[in-house]
Design a protein around this motif. Structure first.
Motif, PDB file in Angstrom:
ATOM      1  N   VAL A   3      -7.856  -1.972  -6.268  1.00 58.12           N
ATOM      2  CA  VAL A   3      -7.797  -1.620  -7.962  1.00 58.12           C
ATOM      3  C   VAL A   3      -6.478  -1.637  -8.066  1.00 58.12           C
ATOM      4  O   VAL A   3      -5.968  -2.256  -9.397  1.00 58.12           O
ATOM      5  N   TYR A   4      -5.379  -0.886  -7.197  1.00 56.93           N
ATOM      6  CA  TYR A   4      -4.087  -1.364  -7.620  1.00 56.93           C
ATOM      7  C   TYR A   4      -3.626  -2.544  -7.517  1.00 56.93           C
ATOM      8  O   TYR A   4      -2.756  -3.078  -8.688  1.00 56.93           O
ATOM      9  N   SER A   5      -4.077  -3.588  -6.722  1.00 55.56           N
ATOM     10  CA  SER A   5      -3.699  -5.013  -6.746  1.00 55.56           C
ATOM     11  C   SER A   5      -3.892  -5.785  -8.194  1.00 55.56           C
ATOM     12  O   SER A   5      -3.403  -6.325  -8.434  1.00 55.56           O
ATOM     13  N   ARG A   6      -5.098  -5.002  -8.554  1.00 56.20           N
ATOM     14  CA  ARG A   6      -5.564  -5.742  -9.839  1.00 56.20           C
ATOM     15  C   ARG A   6      -4.817  -5.164 -10.964  1.00 56.20           C
ATOM     16  O   ARG A   6      -4.554  -6.148 -11.874  1.00 56.20           O
ATOM     17  N   ILE A   7      -4.546  -4.259 -11.104  1.00 51.51           N
ATOM     18  CA  ILE A   7      -3.910  -3.280 -12.381  1.00 51.51           C
ATOM     19  C   ILE A   7      -2.340  -3.841 -12.430  1.00 51.51           C
ATOM     20  O   ILE A   7      -1.732  -3.442 -13.323  1.00 51.51           O
ATOM     21  N   VAL A   8      -1.832  -3.727 -11.255  1.00 51.51           N
ATOM     22  CA  VAL A   8      -0.278  -4.020 -11.041  1.00 51.51           C
ATOM     23  C   VAL A   8       0.078  -5.309 -10.811  1.00 51.51           C
ATOM     24  O   VAL A   8      -0.308  -5.925  -9.684  1.00 51.51           O
ATOM     25  N   LYS A  54       0.916  -1.174   0.078  1.00 52.82           N
ATOM     26  CA  LYS A  54       0.001  -0.081   0.128  1.00 52.82           C
ATOM     27  C   LYS A  54       0.960   1.197  -0.159  1.00 52.82           C
ATOM     28  O   LYS A  54       0.485   2.252  -0.365  1.00 52.82           O
ATOM     29  N   GLU A  55       2.129   1.075   0.562  1.00 48.31           N
ATOM     30  CA  GLU A  55       2.933   2.355   0.429  1.00 48.31           C
ATOM     31  C   GLU A  55       3.220   2.745  -0.856  1.00 48.31           C
ATOM     32  O   GLU A  55       3.168   3.807  -1.106  1.00 48.31           O
ATOM     33  N   ALA A  56       3.561   1.870  -1.726  1.00 48.02           N
ATOM     34  CA  ALA A  56       3.965   2.259  -3.094  1.00 48.02           C
ATOM     35  C   ALA A  56       2.475   2.724  -3.835  1.00 48.02           C
ATOM     36  O   ALA A  56       2.666   3.806  -4.545  1.00 48.02           O
ATOM     37  N   MET A  57       1.443   2.411  -3.376  1.00 47.73           N
ATOM     38  CA  MET A  57       0.137   2.935  -3.764  1.00 47.73           C
ATOM     39  C   MET A  57      -0.032   4.511  -3.440  1.00 47.73           C
ATOM     40  O   MET A  57      -0.254   5.221  -4.221  1.00 47.73           O
ATOM     41  N   SER A  59     -15.377   5.089  -6.268  1.00 52.54           N
ATOM     42  CA  SER A  59     -16.360   6.093  -6.146  1.00 52.54           C
ATOM     43  C   SER A  59     -15.422   7.317  -5.773  1.00 52.54           C
ATOM     44  O   SER A  59     -14.402   7.321  -5.271  1.00 52.54           O
ATOM     45  N   PRO A  60     -16.132   8.507  -5.501  1.00 56.46           N
ATOM     46  CA  PRO A  60     -15.409   9.787  -5.559  1.00 56.46           C
ATOM     47  C   PRO A  60     -15.016   9.840  -4.093  1.00 56.46           C
ATOM     48  O   PRO A  60     -13.891  10.501  -3.830  1.00 56.46           O
ATOM     49  N   ASP A  61     -15.502   9.101  -3.044  1.00 56.30           N
ATOM     50  CA  ASP A  61     -15.214   9.286  -1.738  1.00 56.30           C
ATOM     51  C   ASP A  61     -14.220   7.841  -1.362  1.00 56.30           C
ATOM     52  O   ASP A  61     -14.643   7.328  -0.411  1.00 56.30           O
ATOM     53  N   ALA A  62     -13.719   7.256  -2.314  1.00 54.22           N
ATOM     54  CA  ALA A  62     -13.131   6.013  -2.184  1.00 54.22           C
ATOM     55  C   ALA A  62     -12.054   6.043  -1.062  1.00 54.22           C
ATOM     56  O   ALA A  62     -11.181   6.823  -1.089  1.00 54.22           O
ATOM     57  N   THR A  63     -11.930   4.872  -0.192  1.00 51.12           N
ATOM     58  CA  THR A  63     -11.062   4.862   0.835  1.00 51.12           C
ATOM     59  C   THR A  63      -9.747   4.148   0.045  1.00 51.12           C
ATOM     60  O   THR A  63      -9.717   3.873  -0.954  1.00 51.12           O
ATOM     61  N   ASN A  64      -8.536   4.407   0.980  1.00 51.66           N
ATOM     62  CA  ASN A  64      -7.260   3.897   0.426  1.00 51.66           C
ATOM     63  C   ASN A  64      -7.306   2.373   0.399  1.00 51.66           C
ATOM     64  O   ASN A  64      -6.774   1.618  -0.693  1.00 51.66           O
ATOM     65  N   GLU A  65      -8.246   1.530   0.943  1.00 49.66           N
ATOM     66  CA  GLU A  65      -8.433   0.053   0.864  1.00 49.66           C
ATOM     67  C   GLU A  65      -9.036  -0.169  -0.378  1.00 49.66           C
ATOM     68  O   GLU A  65      -8.639  -1.166  -0.890  1.00 49.66           O
ATOM     69  N   GLU A  66     -10.186   0.433  -0.752  1.00 50.13           N
ATOM     70  CA  GLU A  66     -10.687   0.293  -2.132  1.00 50.13           C
ATOM     71  C   GLU A  66      -9.893   0.474  -3.256  1.00 50.13           C
ATOM     72  O   GLU A  66      -9.605   0.061  -4.301  1.00 50.13           O
TER      73      GLU A  66
END
Length: 571
Positions: free
Chosen positions: A323-328, A284-287, A312-319
């Protein structure tokens, strides 16, 4: 007078009897004339044979004498060789045997044949003759009639005995053959075939119903979800462009001793650093760093992205991290030591920027890892060197202080000098004493020479006493030169050892510095990220097939579980 031909064995046919009713006897081949017949009972060629018990059948009950029927004409006896009709009767009996009739059915057929006064030779012959007369031996009505007729059997037998007691004139009568009518009842074989046909139709009907239910469940639980997933992958999903890159973590050139030297230059020397960098890029640090520098969340909050992949516009870091784990996607190959990274984004240039930023983060992390390692090693070597310097300085200060206490730089040389002077004075004193003794040996010595020798001896004794006193003062007391010399020697030995320790610490620090320089890690990019011209995701066909297999596996697992539970509950 006619000669009687040689007797041969023929079959006797009773005139007027149904076809197929035969008996065996040895008669003349020529027909015999009809003789007088008793008015009480018709004369027959042979007695009516009893039915032979069949295997598996119960023994028949003793038969009661059949009632006397109307007088019939005596049967004409005719001898003949076995004909096609007789062979057909045997064939019919064989066919009846193959029908598989039970013992009870055969016994009922034999009783029914006895009721109709049929000369049968076996149970199967009884069935054949009854069917030849148009009577179904297996019909339930015939069995009931047989049971009813049993009640009146005693009366009929009594009437028959009375009739035998009173002789009656019975004229020959012509018996008309009974007309053979087709039976409306089905044979057991046909009935069995009809039952089997109905069972087969019922089984086929149930199979069609179950197959229809199975197809309905498959369509609802497997095909419909697969169709929805395929529609999403082909028509709704936003295309993603992937940017691929590869990099390697290398170690600085240098030869190492031992196991480190054996693995130097191979992928095993940097495997830990490669795994650490891979974990960092997937964290999560790299994200968060990517979101700080490239606005990662904002790119996936745009309206043109499909609802499933959009943030979503108010997406948290976990959400955002999902997405980051899916695209990287990052993979490390331990056999080659290469780290492969793939970054996907809705825009090819954005994917390339994301990949370059992640490469810079990885390079900084590699430098930090090697720098921290070098700093840890140098810190220990530097501390050891500084401690050696302090100890040497203390030993040197102690030596200087001891030298200042005696106001002498070298007490040992002073003691050596005193010892030399004492030895020299003792030698001179001994020479003067020998010279005085030589003068005194003269009878008339010279008084001046004797007095001079004695005076020299006295002076030498005074000098010797003075030197001995100085030597005594030097070797006794707390501040004696001897004690001071020992302390100075100990301080000098301590200083020499501190010098050696300082030299070793200095050499170790230099070696550690060289080792730290050899342990420097470098991140080398072998494949740079390039913008893609065609979208790499979604893979519509592969994802649709995967969804079908997934739904089918889930349905199969649930079906098997339900079947097992149903079987357990029913048993």
């Amino acid at each position: 007078m006619t000669t009687k031909p040689k007797a041969k064995k023929f079959r006797i046919r009773r005139t007027g009897a149904p076809t197929g009713t035969e008996g065996t006897a040895s008669v003349s081949p020529r027909p015999q004339p009809v003789t007088n017949v008793s008015p009480l009972r018709p004369q027959a060629a042979t007695a009516r044979p009893e039915a032979a018990p069949q295997p598996g059948n119960t023994p028949a009950r003793p038969q009661r004498p059949a009632p006397e029927t109307a007088p019939a004409a005596p049967a004409a006896m005719e001898g003949q060789v076995s004909s096609a009709t007789e062979t057909g009767a045997e064939t019919e009996i064989d066919a009846i045997k193959r029908e598989g009739l039970t013992g009870r059915q055969l016994r009922m057929a034999r009783r029914l044949a006895q009721k109709h006064n049929l000369p049968v030779t076996s149970d199967y012959d009884a069935v054949r003759q009854l069917r030849a007369r148009g009577i179904d031996p297996l019909e339930r009505g015939n069995m009931l009639d047989l049971v009813v007729q049993r009640g009146g059997g005693a009366a009929e037998a009594a009437n028959a005995e009375d009739a035998d007691a009173q002789p009656k004139v019975q004229l020959p009568q012509t018996v008309q053959p009974r007309q053979m009518l087709p039976s409306t009842e089905l044979s057991p074989t046909q009935r069995r075939e009809m039952e089997i046909g109905r069972i087969q139709q019922d089984i086929m009907r149930r199979r069609r119903r179950k197959m229809l239910q199975l197809l309905t469940r498959l369509a609802f639980f497997v095909f419909l979800p697969t169709l929805i997933a395929g529609y999403y992958f082909y028509a709704v999903a936003t295309p993603m462009y992937a940017s691929k890159s590869e990099f390697v973590i290398l170690q600085a050139d240098g030869s190492l001793g031992g196991v480190g030297g054996f693995f130097a230059g191979t992928q095993f020397a940097t495997s830990q650093d490669s795994i650490s960098v891979q974990s960092f890029l997937e964290s999560k640090e790299a994200m968060l760093l990517l979101d700080r520098d490239q606005n990662f969340k904002a790119h996936f909050q745009r309206e043109e992205i499909d609802p499933i992949q959009r943030l979503s516009p108010d997406a948290t870091n976990e959400e955002a991290y999902k997405v980051y784990s899916r695209i990287v996607t990052i993979g490390y190959d331990p056999t080659e030591g290469v780290i492969r990274m793939e970054v996907a984004a809705p825009d090819p240039q954005v994917a390339t920027d994301f990949s370059n930023s992640l490469l810079s983060y990885a390079e900084s992390r590699v430098n930090n890892l090697s720098g921290q390692k070098r700093e840890d090693q140098m810190r220990e070597a530097r501390k050891s060197f500084e401690d050696a310097q302090k100890e040497r300085r203390k030993a040197q200060e102690a030596l200087v202080e001891l030298q200042q206490q005696g106001a002498l730089l070298d007490p040992e040389s002073v003691i050596t000098s005193l010892r030399g002077r004492i030895d020299n004075v003792e030698v001179q004193l001994q020479e003067k004493e020998l010279q005085l003794a030589a003068l005194l040996d003269n009878p008339r010595p010279s008084k001046a020479k004797v007095d001079g020798a004695r005076a020299d001896i006295a002076r030498l004794n005074d000098v010797l006493d003075d030197l001995n006193a100085r030597m005594l003062d030097t070797s006794s007391g707390e501040n004696s030169l001897a004690r001071l010399s020992v302390r100075i020697q100990m301080a000098q030995a301590d200083l020499a050892s501190r010098d050696m320790m300082l030299q070793g610490a200095l050499q170790q620090m230099e070696t550690t510095r060289m080792e730290a320089n050899r342990q420097v890690r470098y991140l080398t990019v072998s494949v740079n990220p390039v913008p893609s011209e065609e979208p790499s995701y979604p893979r519509s066909f592969e994802n649709t097939i995967l969804a079908f297999l997934l739904f089918a596996g889930i349905y199969l697992m649930i079906s098997l579980t339900a079947s097992i539970l149903r079987e357990q509950v029913s048993s």
